[in-house]
Design a protein around this motif. Structure first.
Motif, PDB file in Angstrom:
ATOM      1  N   THR A 226      -3.791  -1.302   7.313  1.00  0.00           N
ATOM      2  CA  THR A 226      -3.119  -2.507   7.776  1.00  0.00           C
ATOM      3  C   THR A 226      -1.905  -2.780   6.894  1.00  0.00           C
ATOM      4  N   ASP A 227      -1.138  -3.795   7.268  1.00  0.00           N
ATOM      5  CA  ASP A 227       0.033  -4.157   6.461  1.00  0.00           C
ATOM      6  C   ASP A 227      -0.377  -4.605   5.058  1.00  0.00           C
ATOM      7  N   VAL A 228      -1.453  -5.355   4.972  1.00  0.00           N
ATOM      8  CA  VAL A 228      -1.929  -5.814   3.662  1.00  0.00           C
ATOM      9  C   VAL A 228      -2.357  -4.626   2.800  1.00  0.00           C
ATOM     10  N   ASP A 229      -2.955  -3.633   3.404  1.00  0.00           N
ATOM     11  CA  ASP A 229      -3.368  -2.452   2.642  1.00  0.00           C
ATOM     12  C   ASP A 229      -2.160  -1.742   2.030  1.00  0.00           C
ATOM     13  N   ILE A 230      -1.069  -1.664   2.767  1.00  0.00           N
ATOM     14  CA  ILE A 230       0.130  -1.005   2.237  1.00  0.00           C
ATOM     15  C   ILE A 230       0.709  -1.805   1.079  1.00  0.00           C
ATOM     16  N   TYR A 231       0.718  -3.133   1.201  1.00  0.00           N
ATOM     17  CA  TYR A 231       1.180  -3.960   0.079  1.00  0.00           C
ATOM     18  C   TYR A 231       0.304  -3.744  -1.158  1.00  0.00           C
ATOM     19  N   LEU A 232      -1.000  -3.776  -0.964  1.00  0.00           N
ATOM     20  CA  LEU A 232      -1.907  -3.667  -2.107  1.00  0.00           C
ATOM     21  C   LEU A 232      -1.856  -2.282  -2.739  1.00  0.00           C
ATOM     22  N   PHE A 233      -1.661  -1.260  -1.934  1.00  0.00           N
ATOM     23  CA  PHE A 233      -1.587   0.082  -2.513  1.00  0.00           C
ATOM     24  C   PHE A 233      -0.342   0.230  -3.382  1.00  0.00           C
ATOM     25  N   GLN A 234       0.779  -0.332  -2.950  1.00  0.00           N
ATOM     26  CA  GLN A 234       1.975  -0.243  -3.769  1.00  0.00           C
ATOM     27  C   GLN A 234       1.881  -1.151  -4.991  1.00  0.00           C
ATOM     28  N   MET A 235       1.100  -2.223  -4.919  1.00  0.00           N
ATOM     29  CA  MET A 235       0.804  -2.981  -6.131  1.00  0.00           C
ATOM     30  C   MET A 235       0.029  -2.119  -7.125  1.00  0.00           C
ATOM     31  N   PHE A 236      -0.907  -1.336  -6.612  1.00  0.00           N
ATOM     32  CA  PHE A 236      -1.646  -0.429  -7.489  1.00  0.00           C
ATOM     33  C   PHE A 236      -0.713   0.589  -8.131  1.00  0.00           C
ATOM     34  N   LEU A 237       0.261   1.089  -7.393  1.00  0.00           N
ATOM     35  CA  LEU A 237       1.225   2.029  -7.959  1.00  0.00           C
ATOM     36  C   LEU A 237       2.028   1.381  -9.083  1.00  0.00           C
ATOM     37  N   VAL A 238       2.458   0.134  -8.878  1.00  0.00           N
ATOM     38  CA  VAL A 238       3.236  -0.559  -9.904  1.00  0.00           C
ATOM     39  C   VAL A 238       2.400  -0.755 -11.160  1.00  0.00           C
ATOM     40  N   LYS A 239       1.161  -1.200 -10.995  1.00  0.00           N
ATOM     41  CA  LYS A 239       0.289  -1.411 -12.159  1.00  0.00           C
ATOM     42  C   LYS A 239      -0.001  -0.094 -12.868  1.00  0.00           C
ATOM     43  N   LEU A 240      -0.160   0.964 -12.112  1.00  0.00           N
ATOM     44  CA  LEU A 240      -0.428   2.262 -12.724  1.00  0.00           C
ATOM     45  C   LEU A 240       0.785   2.736 -13.538  1.00  0.00           C
ATOM     46  N   ASP A 241       1.983   2.511 -13.011  1.00  0.00           N
ATOM     47  CA  ASP A 241       3.186   2.867 -13.763  1.00  0.00           C
ATOM     48  C   ASP A 241       3.315   2.016 -15.024  1.00  0.00           C
TER      49      ASP A 241
END
Length: 421
Positions: A226-241
């Motif tokens: 879903t759209d929310v899933d895409i937002y949350l996954f890219q939040m995970f990418l930012v936190k991982l970086d």
């Protein structure tokens, strides 16, 4: 005696074959009697069990008849309703042990295997059970123990989930939990829904064809992306970086997150976060060469990455994970990270507008404008004091905007309220 082998009468070769039959019969009978008399006395197995069994013994009732003592485990297993609730709440290891050693529990679990095993997995790992459904993993299914037909065909038993599938579900649920816990211990907190997003991404990592990955990401059903899933996954990418690029506690650079999320599973990321997998140049170079195609390696400027004496990696494994079916002779396949980012662009979500919110999430409380204490601060030093002030108040923001307007624009709007940044 029953079970005793029949004795054999061996004759010498020189003995006359026409010897009197009466003498032969007499010799055979006497030899048999000797064998039977000297044979050990065998006790039946059931009698041996009863003699040495230390379980609850039978008691006599008022009428003088023997009455077996009450066994709570057998009573639970034989109850038509309690058995399901009892089996569902067993720990995974206890379930395996009882299934292996108790015949009645084994039989009843086989009788209701599909419902009990599925409910048992859902009770302990609801999110993982909902995402890693058993019908996706045919190699972890078994034929129905009750031989219920498949699609009305009596000669073919239907597939049913096995205990191997439950072990896989519990393992993946534990891996995702550990990843989020280790990042939260460093101060990188996430919304609760990120757990399901990582599990969905794990499914995407296992897909080995380009078209199937695109179809899985483009679907908007709740069980897909879903759209929310895409937002949350890219939040995970930012936190991982943020975690890997930390100047003190980081273990690499920002590109390391993309590399680890392009592997076959999330276990590599988990092992790196918990310290069981350490990074060195040779090991990291080997992972990079297996992950990305040769076109991205720029071997002309970095000749030491090419196969040879400096790089013992065989040429057949170069760019393995960037091709379909994980075979570098197959067509090219984009990584799962690229698929999710590209899908966010296709849907017009403008995720880049929320990068700052992604970075600040979990550090500052928007309502109270106070800093949220990090778990790291409480590991070794209990006297560590966390600064109370986080974001500036609304009055401070307006005052700062006025000062900036006066300095750079030469405007003086003390009477008017400055816009809030």
């Amino acid at each position: 005696m029953k079970g005793l082998k029949r004795p054999v009468d061996y004759l010498d070769e020189d003995e006359d074959e026409d010897e009197d039959q009466d003498l032969e019969t007499e010799h055979y009978d006497s030899y048999s009697a000797f064998i039977i008399a000297s044979a050990p006395r065998v006790i039946g197995r059931h009698r041996h069990r009863l003699r040495h069994w230390r379980g609850p013994s039978a008691t006599k009732g008022q009428d003088g008849q023997k009455k077996a003592e009450f066994n709570i485990f057998k009573a639970i297993v034989r109850h038509p309703n309690i058995f399901f609730q009892f089996a569902m709440r067993l720990s995974p290891d206890t379930m395996m042990d009882l299934y292996a050693i108790d015949k009645e529990f084994h039989w009843r679990l086989n009788k209701y295997s599909t419902s009990i095993i599925h409910d048992h997995a859902r009770y302990h790992a609801p999110d993982a059970t909902d995402i890693f459904t058993w019908d996706q993993f045919s190699r972890l299914c078994i034929s129905d123990p009750t031989l219920k037909p498949m699609d009305g065909r009596p000669h073919l038993a239907r597939d049913a989930p096995s205990l191997r599938w439950t072990k896989m579900v519990f393992f993946r649920d534990a891996v995702v939990r550990e990843i989020l816990t280790l990042l939260a211990a460093e101060g990188h907190r996430f919304p609760r829904a990120v757990k399901r997003v990582l599990m969905k991404y794990w499914v995407l990592m296992e897909v080995q064809h380009q078209k199937e990955r695109e179809a899985f990401v483009m679907a908007r059903a709740p069980h897909y992306w879903t759209d929310v899933d895409i937002y949350l996954f890219q939040m995970f990418l930012v936190k991982l970086d943020l975690h890997f690029s930390h100047p003190i506690h980081g273990r690499g650079i920002c590109g390391l997150g993309h590399l680890l999320l392009t592997q076959k599973s999330l276990t590599t990321l988990r092992d790196l976060l918990n310290g069981s997998f350490t990074i060195c140049y040779d090991r990291l170079a080997e992972i990079v060469l297996r992950t990305y195609p040769n076109e991205m390696m720029n071997l002309d400027d970095h000749p030491w990455l090419a196969p040879g004496e400096d790089n013992p990696l065989p040429e057949s494994e170069l760019g393995l994970l960037s091709h379909e079916e994980w075979d570098n002779t197959k067509p090219h396949m984009d990584s799962g990270v690229d698929h999710v980012i590209r899908e966010g662009i296709r849907r017009g979500l403008d995720v880049q507008r929320y990068y700052l919110d992604f970075a600040l999430y979990g550090y500052v409380d928007r309502k109270t404008r106070k800093n949220i204490p990090f778990a790291r601060l409480y590991r070794g030093r209990r006297d560590m004091v966390v600064a109370e002030d986080g974001w500036p108040t609304e009055e401070e923001e307006n005052a700062q905007v006025r000062k900036l307007n006066e300095r750079f624009l030469g405007e003086s709007n003390h009477d008017e309220e400055a816009p809030v940044l």
